[in-house]
Motif scaffolding. Structure first.
Motif, mmCIF file in Angstrom:
data_model
loop_
_atom_site.group_PDB
_atom_site.id
_atom_site.type_symbol
_atom_site.label_atom_id
_atom_site.label_comp_id
_atom_site.label_asym_id
_atom_site.label_seq_id
_atom_site.Cartn_x
_atom_site.Cartn_y
_atom_site.Cartn_z
ATOM 1 N N VAL A 10 34.875 15.981 49.123
ATOM 2 C CA VAL A 10 35.998 15.313 48.456
ATOM 3 C C VAL A 10 36.430 16.104 47.224
ATOM 4 O O VAL A 10 37.622 16.295 46.967
ATOM 5 C CB VAL A 10 35.612 13.875 48.062
ATOM 6 C CG1 VAL A 10 36.675 13.259 47.163
ATOM 7 C CG2 VAL A 10 35.425 13.024 49.315
ATOM 8 N N ARG A 11 35.460 16.585 46.446
ATOM 9 C CA ARG A 11 35.791 17.373 45.260
ATOM 10 C C ARG A 11 36.538 18.646 45.637
ATOM 11 O O ARG A 11 37.497 19.046 44.971
ATOM 12 C CB ARG A 11 34.511 17.725 44.494
ATOM 13 C CG ARG A 11 33.896 16.541 43.744
ATOM 14 C CD ARG A 11 32.572 16.930 43.115
ATOM 15 N NE ARG A 11 31.998 15.809 42.372
ATOM 16 C CZ ARG A 11 30.762 15.803 41.869
ATOM 17 N NH1 ARG A 11 29.980 16.866 42.042
ATOM 18 N NH2 ARG A 11 30.332 14.760 41.203
ATOM 19 N N HIS A 12 36.106 19.280 46.724
ATOM 20 C CA HIS A 12 36.766 20.497 47.164
ATOM 21 C C HIS A 12 38.196 20.208 47.593
ATOM 22 O O HIS A 12 39.130 20.949 47.271
ATOM 23 C CB HIS A 12 35.983 21.129 48.311
ATOM 24 C CG HIS A 12 36.577 22.414 48.811
ATOM 25 N ND1 HIS A 12 37.100 23.378 47.970
ATOM 26 C CD2 HIS A 12 36.746 22.881 50.073
ATOM 27 C CE1 HIS A 12 37.555 24.384 48.689
ATOM 28 N NE2 HIS A 12 37.364 24.105 49.964
ATOM 29 N N GLN A 13 38.392 19.097 48.306
ATOM 30 C CA GLN A 13 39.735 18.738 48.746
ATOM 31 C C GLN A 13 40.634 18.447 47.553
ATOM 32 O O GLN A 13 41.811 18.826 47.541
ATOM 33 C CB GLN A 13 39.682 17.520 49.670
ATOM 34 C CG GLN A 13 41.045 17.182 50.294
ATOM 35 C CD GLN A 13 40.940 16.105 51.329
ATOM 36 O OE1 GLN A 13 40.080 15.232 51.243
ATOM 37 N NE2 GLN A 13 41.803 16.140 52.319
ATOM 38 N N LEU A 14 40.094 17.777 46.531
ATOM 39 C CA LEU A 14 40.871 17.511 45.334
ATOM 40 C C LEU A 14 41.247 18.809 44.629
ATOM 41 O O LEU A 14 42.345 18.930 44.076
ATOM 42 C CB LEU A 14 40.090 16.596 44.391
ATOM 43 C CG LEU A 14 39.894 15.155 44.882
ATOM 44 C CD1 LEU A 14 38.985 14.398 43.921
ATOM 45 C CD2 LEU A 14 41.221 14.445 45.038
ATOM 46 N N ASN A 15 40.348 19.790 44.641
ATOM 47 C CA ASN A 15 40.652 21.081 44.040
ATOM 48 C C ASN A 15 41.790 21.778 44.768
ATOM 49 O O ASN A 15 42.593 22.492 44.156
ATOM 50 C CB ASN A 15 39.412 21.984 44.051
ATOM 51 C CG ASN A 15 38.382 21.574 43.020
ATOM 52 O OD1 ASN A 15 38.708 20.934 42.032
ATOM 53 N ND2 ASN A 15 37.139 21.937 43.246
ATOM 54 N N LEU A 16 41.857 21.579 46.080
ATOM 55 C CA LEU A 16 42.929 22.208 46.847
ATOM 56 C C LEU A 16 44.279 21.614 46.501
ATOM 57 O O LEU A 16 45.308 22.282 46.633
ATOM 58 C CB LEU A 16 42.674 22.037 48.350
ATOM 59 C CG LEU A 16 41.449 22.750 48.918
ATOM 60 C CD1 LEU A 16 41.269 22.375 50.378
ATOM 61 C CD2 LEU A 16 41.568 24.254 48.762
ATOM 62 N N GLY A 17 44.312 20.367 46.057
ATOM 63 C CA GLY A 17 45.570 19.723 45.706
ATOM 64 C C GLY A 17 46.362 19.331 46.933
ATOM 65 O O GLY A 17 45.843 19.191 48.042
ATOM 66 N N ARG A 18 47.668 19.167 46.735
ATOM 67 C CA ARG A 18 48.546 18.792 47.836
ATOM 68 C C ARG A 18 48.702 19.956 48.812
ATOM 69 O O ARG A 18 48.531 21.119 48.450
ATOM 70 C CB ARG A 18 49.915 18.401 47.292
ATOM 71 C CG ARG A 18 49.891 17.278 46.244
ATOM 72 C CD ARG A 18 51.290 17.030 45.709
ATOM 73 N NE ARG A 18 51.328 15.931 44.762
ATOM 74 C CZ ARG A 18 51.387 16.079 43.443
ATOM 75 N NH1 ARG A 18 51.399 17.297 42.926
ATOM 76 N NH2 ARG A 18 51.433 15.030 42.642
ATOM 77 N N LEU A 19 49.055 19.611 50.048
ATOM 78 C CA LEU A 19 49.388 20.635 51.040
ATOM 79 C C LEU A 19 50.910 20.712 51.099
ATOM 80 O O LEU A 19 51.581 19.809 51.597
ATOM 81 C CB LEU A 19 48.795 20.287 52.409
ATOM 82 C CG LEU A 19 47.279 20.079 52.444
ATOM 83 C CD1 LEU A 19 46.804 19.919 53.890
ATOM 84 C CD2 LEU A 19 46.540 21.215 51.753
ATOM 85 N N LEU A 20 51.462 21.800 50.573
ATOM 86 C CA LEU A 20 52.896 21.936 50.360
ATOM 87 C C LEU A 20 53.574 22.622 51.536
ATOM 88 O O LEU A 20 53.056 23.619 52.055
ATOM 89 C CB LEU A 20 53.161 22.751 49.089
ATOM 90 C CG LEU A 20 52.420 22.299 47.829
ATOM 91 C CD1 LEU A 20 52.622 23.322 46.721
ATOM 92 C CD2 LEU A 20 52.886 20.918 47.391
ATOM 93 N N PRO A 21 54.751 22.142 51.948
ATOM 94 C CA PRO A 21 55.470 22.809 53.041
ATOM 95 C C PRO A 21 56.005 24.158 52.594
ATOM 96 O O PRO A 21 56.509 24.310 51.484
ATOM 97 C CB PRO A 21 56.616 21.841 53.345
ATOM 98 C CG PRO A 21 56.845 21.122 52.044
ATOM 99 C CD PRO A 21 55.488 20.981 51.408
#
Length: 255
Positions: A10-21
């Motif tokens: 979860v922490r890693h996913q939060l670090n990635l932030g949004r997935l932008l088009p």
């Protein structure tokens, strides 16, 4: 152990932030906010009178969005205009409007020209003023935002994750094809998943493929993603009775 692994994921996913088009609805490409922020941060660092504090990218409010031509990665934003939100420290050596205009132009040009983001606005906020350039000095917030997580640093020193171990067989072959496209630095993993994910459909017949990758220096992310999609789709079509769709997620870009 399972709880700890889940927490780290979860922490890693939060670090990635949004997935932008990236690009338009037909481009089937997304980029992590973390990768985009680092690219824009490098561009902003070229302005000696500015020190970035925070930088976020998300959908522009009240702007229309489009349905992507291919299935997006989980929780990815739909194709549409984006907005940059940044806070920065400015030098007293230049008029503030001039500094703000220069930073806004730099961020928008970098987003559009260097990455391919459909960015229409940049909302800027000055947090502090200083007397002159602070060579080599960064705020703790900006430094943290631009620092790659430990797993990213490890990935840079490791071999591309293609064609070995769990990537053998047809999926490994698709991974090899993607990794061989010029401009692909390596395939990457997000939350421990495979860099190439394949889902077959029986009714109607077809196949959807998702590729995660890092872009090498000197290559435009959107152009690389388009080439990867074409190469992977061509390879997969040879043994798939129905249509093949390919989505690309860019998780890192080089300077």
């Amino acid at each position: 152990m399972k709880t700890e692994a889940w927490t780290q994921a979860v922490r890693h996913q939060l670090n990635l932030g949004r997935l932008l088009p990236l690009g338009g609805p037909d481009d089937g490409t997304w980029i992590t906010e973390q990768a985009a922020v680092r690219a824009l941060g490098r561009a902003a660092a070229e302005i000696p009178t500015v020190r970035m504090e925070t930088l976020r990218i998300g959908s522009a409010p009240l702007e229309p969005v489009s349905e992507p031509a291919v299935r997006p990665p989980a929780s990815a934003l739909p194709p549409g205009p984006l907005r940059i939100e940044a806070a920065f420290r400015a030098s007293l050596g230049l008029p503030l409007p001039e500094t703000t205009d220069q930073l806004r132009s730099t961020l928008l040009n970098a987003a559009i020209e260097r990455l391919g983001l459909a960015t229409v606005t940049a909302d800027l906020r000055v947090t502090d003023l200083h007397e002159g350039p602070e060579t080599g000095v960064k705020s703790r917030t900006a430094e943290k935002a631009m620092r790659p997580p430990p797993e990213a640093a490890a990935a840079r020193s490791s071999a591309p994750a293609t064609g070995t171990g769990s990537m053998r067989g047809p999926i490994g072959e698709l991974a090899d094809v993607a990794a061989a496209v010029p401009g692909v630095a390596r395939l990457t993993t997000v939350l421990g998943s495979r860099p190439v994910k394949v889902e077959n459909h029986d009714d109607p017949p077809g196949r959807h493929i998702e590729v995660h990758l890092a872009v090498a220096s000197g290559h435009h992310p959107l152009e690389v993603a388009r080439a990867v999609r074409a190469a992977v789709a061509s390879e997969a079509t040879s043994d798939t009775p129905g249509p093949v769709t390919v989505a690309v997620l860019i998780t890192e870009t080089a300077a």
